[in-house]
Design a protein around this motif. Structure first.
Motif, PDB file in Angstrom:
ATOM      1  N   GLY A  16       8.697  17.301  18.383  1.00  0.00           N
ATOM      2  CA  GLY A  16       9.198  16.956  17.058  1.00  0.00           C
ATOM      3  C   GLY A  16       8.738  17.929  15.991  1.00  0.00           C
ATOM      4  O   GLY A  16       9.469  18.204  15.032  1.00  0.00           O
ATOM      5  N   PHE A  17       7.523  18.449  16.157  1.00  0.00           N
ATOM      6  CA  PHE A  17       6.994  19.451  15.222  1.00  0.00           C
ATOM      7  C   PHE A  17       7.906  20.686  15.228  1.00  0.00           C
ATOM      8  O   PHE A  17       8.298  21.205  14.181  1.00  0.00           O
ATOM      9  N   GLY A  75       0.217  29.830   6.311  1.00  0.00           N
ATOM     10  CA  GLY A  75      -1.175  29.407   6.456  1.00  0.00           C
ATOM     11  C   GLY A  75      -1.576  28.157   5.716  1.00  0.00           C
ATOM     12  O   GLY A  75      -2.764  27.808   5.682  1.00  0.00           O
ATOM     13  N   TRP A  76      -0.617  27.440   5.125  1.00  0.00           N
ATOM     14  CA  TRP A  76      -0.972  26.168   4.496  1.00  0.00           C
ATOM     15  C   TRP A  76      -1.357  25.182   5.604  1.00  0.00           C
ATOM     16  O   TRP A  76      -0.717  25.107   6.648  1.00  0.00           O
ATOM     17  N   SER A  77      -2.423  24.416   5.370  1.00  0.00           N
ATOM     18  CA  SER A  77      -2.848  23.417   6.358  1.00  0.00           C
ATOM     19  C   SER A  77      -3.588  22.301   5.637  1.00  0.00           C
ATOM     20  O   SER A  77      -3.935  22.414   4.458  1.00  0.00           O
ATOM     21  N   THR A  78      -3.812  21.225   6.363  1.00  0.00           N
ATOM     22  CA  THR A  78      -4.438  20.046   5.761  1.00  0.00           C
ATOM     23  C   THR A  78      -5.640  19.585   6.581  1.00  0.00           C
ATOM     24  O   THR A  78      -5.847  20.010   7.720  1.00  0.00           O
ATOM     25  N   HIS A  79      -6.413  18.702   5.991  1.00  0.00           N
ATOM     26  CA  HIS A  79      -7.534  18.025   6.648  1.00  0.00           C
ATOM     27  C   HIS A  79      -7.367  16.547   6.367  1.00  0.00           C
ATOM     28  O   HIS A  79      -7.516  16.106   5.230  1.00  0.00           O
ATOM     29  N   VAL A 109       2.906  21.023   9.163  1.00  0.00           N
ATOM     30  CA  VAL A 109       1.774  21.943   9.171  1.00  0.00           C
ATOM     31  C   VAL A 109       0.682  21.415  10.104  1.00  0.00           C
ATOM     32  O   VAL A 109       0.688  20.248  10.505  1.00  0.00           O
ATOM     33  N   LEU A 110      -0.266  22.286  10.421  1.00  0.00           N
ATOM     34  CA  LEU A 110      -1.410  21.882  11.234  1.00  0.00           C
ATOM     35  C   LEU A 110      -2.415  21.126  10.372  1.00  0.00           C
ATOM     36  O   LEU A 110      -2.592  21.420   9.196  1.00  0.00           O
ATOM     37  N   ASP A 111      -3.071  20.155  10.992  1.00  0.00           N
ATOM     38  CA  ASP A 111      -4.089  19.350  10.316  1.00  0.00           C
ATOM     39  C   ASP A 111      -5.352  19.400  11.151  1.00  0.00           C
ATOM     40  O   ASP A 111      -5.320  19.102  12.355  1.00  0.00           O
ATOM     41  N   SER A 112      -6.493  19.790  10.549  1.00  0.00           N
ATOM     42  CA  SER A 112      -7.728  19.996  11.300  1.00  0.00           C
ATOM     43  C   SER A 112      -8.315  18.699  11.845  1.00  0.00           C
ATOM     44  O   SER A 112      -9.177  18.738  12.727  1.00  0.00           O
ATOM     45  N   THR A 113      -7.857  17.565  11.352  1.00  0.00           N
ATOM     46  CA  THR A 113      -8.323  16.270  11.854  1.00  0.00           C
ATOM     47  C   THR A 113      -7.305  15.608  12.762  1.00  0.00           C
ATOM     48  O   THR A 113      -7.619  15.161  13.865  1.00  0.00           O
ATOM     49  N   LEU A 114      -6.064  15.564  12.329  1.00  0.00           N
ATOM     50  CA  LEU A 114      -5.023  14.833  13.043  1.00  0.00           C
ATOM     51  C   LEU A 114      -4.279  15.677  14.068  1.00  0.00           C
ATOM     52  O   LEU A 114      -3.666  15.131  14.982  1.00  0.00           O
ATOM     53  N   GLY A 115      -4.326  16.969  13.893  1.00  0.00           N
ATOM     54  CA  GLY A 115      -3.542  17.866  14.743  1.00  0.00           C
ATOM     55  C   GLY A 115      -2.382  18.449  13.974  1.00  0.00           C
ATOM     56  O   GLY A 115      -2.182  19.661  13.934  1.00  0.00           O
ATOM     57  N   CYS A 116      -1.587  17.572  13.339  1.00  0.00           N
ATOM     58  CA  CYS A 116      -0.478  18.027  12.510  1.00  0.00           C
ATOM     59  C   CYS A 116      -0.078  16.922  11.554  1.00  0.00           C
ATOM     60  O   CYS A 116      -0.488  15.771  11.703  1.00  0.00           O
TER      61      CYS A 116
END
Length: 348
Positions: A138-139, A173-177, A206-213
């Motif tokens: 889905g990503f 390079g935008w990403s979340t936590h 986007v990629l998320d350092s906690t959830l994965g995405c």
């Protein structure tokens, strides 16, 4: 409805993305961004039709943007890619014969509308867990869809002579936590503006350092851009006239003409004087995908810094007036839209 919003960027991100003064040896002089425009997904696409653009609204909005930026009416098309059987050799001129400079720098961000939402919701991208094959698939599918829309928006702008360049947050390079913004590339956006381009960003997976995405909304992108580049004003172009006190399709729905925001991002309605405070029932009319409080909170957090935010229907004369920067004339009752401003005074 929440009445305040803390910055979602980490201290490290805040420090990395503070715009440094231009050195004398810089290739391009620093340009002030006059306006950040959010093109609502429900305004530029047909929400009920999968991956379908509202061509009339996007075309009229493009003309409004061209005029607001100060580009010539005789602008040369910058879309030299093949379409409808036209040979590419017929599209590329020997020379432009004109300057592509424009006095008013803009940054554009668009929502997804009928692009990406179906793919993301069916696969659970917003919840993360890339170990789940459906989420990972889905990503990929979501990004194919939203970048397809981004290309079409960029092509429409370019066809009218606007030097637009697409910028996808994931690729940049935008990403979340834990769904909170952690990294961005706002400094590169400013460099593109300084070079004379109009960056066009969008909501993205986007990629998320906690959830994965997760899904990074275009509204958060707008808020982060506003924090760093500090435009003169921000405009949300929507599919309805502005912010209402209830869903606009309901009987007796009232357009809120002016909302005042305080330093802590709490807000109050001053026109019309409904007596409603920041935790009342006001609806952000430009939200069509849920999270209405998040939408108005993002606008309020921008306004709290002294940057005026306007919510207005795309493709209308009211939208053109505000994009032109005629903000001082908007106190007249003839203008139809919502002004969200700081209680400390207007910055534009």
């Amino acid at each position: 409805m929440a009445t305040s919003l803390q910055s979602s960027a980490s201290p490290e991100s805040q420090a990395l993305n503070t715009i440094a003064p231009q050195s004398p040896g810089s290739v391009y002089p620093h340009r002030h961004v006059r306006c950040i425009v959010k093109l609502g997904g429900a305004a530029i696409t047909r929400k009920g039709e999968l991956e379908t653009i509202d061509d009339a609204v996007l075309a009229s909005t493009t003309l409004h943007l061209r005029e607001a930026m100060g580009l010539s009416d005789a602008s040369l098309s910058l879309d030299w890619s093949r379409r409808n059987g036209v040979l590419i050799t017929d599209l590329i001129p020997n020379s432009t014969g004109q300057h592509l400079d424009f006095p008013n720098a803009f940054v554009v961000v668009h929502g997804a509308g009928s692009y990406g939402h179906f793919q993301a919701s069916k696969s659970g991208v917003n919840k993360g867990d890339l170990k789940n094959p459906l989420v990972k698939a889905g990503f990929v599918a979501t990004r194919i869809s939203v970048t397809k829309l981004n290309q079409e928006v960029v092509r429409c702008l370019a066809s009218e002579g606007i030097p637009a360049v697409g910028v996808s947050p994931f690729s940049a390079g935008w990403s979340t936590h834990n769904k909170m913004l952690e990294r961005d590339n706002v400094l590169e956006i400013q460099r593109a503006v300084d070079a004379g381009f109009v960056p066009v960003l969008h909501g993205d997976a986007v990629l998320d350092s906690t959830l994965g995405c997760t899904i990074l909304s275009g509204d958060i992108v707008v808020r982060r851009l506003a924090e760093v580049v500090k435009p003169s004003f921000v405009v949300f172009l929507t599919n309805v006239p502005g912010v209402f006190d209830r869903p606009p399709e309901e009987p007796n729905a009232t357009l809120l003409r002016e909302i005042v925001v305080f330093e802590d991002s709490s807000w109050t309605i001053v026109d019309p004087p409904l007596g409603a405070e920041g935790k009342g029932g006001a609806v952000a009319a430009h939200d069509t995908t849920g999270g209405m409080s998040t939408k108005i909170a993002e606008a309020a957090s921008i306004a709290a810094t002294g940057i005026d935010v306007f919510v207005v229907e795309a493709g209308t004369p009211h939208a053109l007036e505000v994009l032109r920067g005629n903000v001082k004339k908007l106190n007249t009752k003839s203008w139809k839209g919502t002004l969200i401003r700081s209680a400390l005074g207007r910055s534009s």
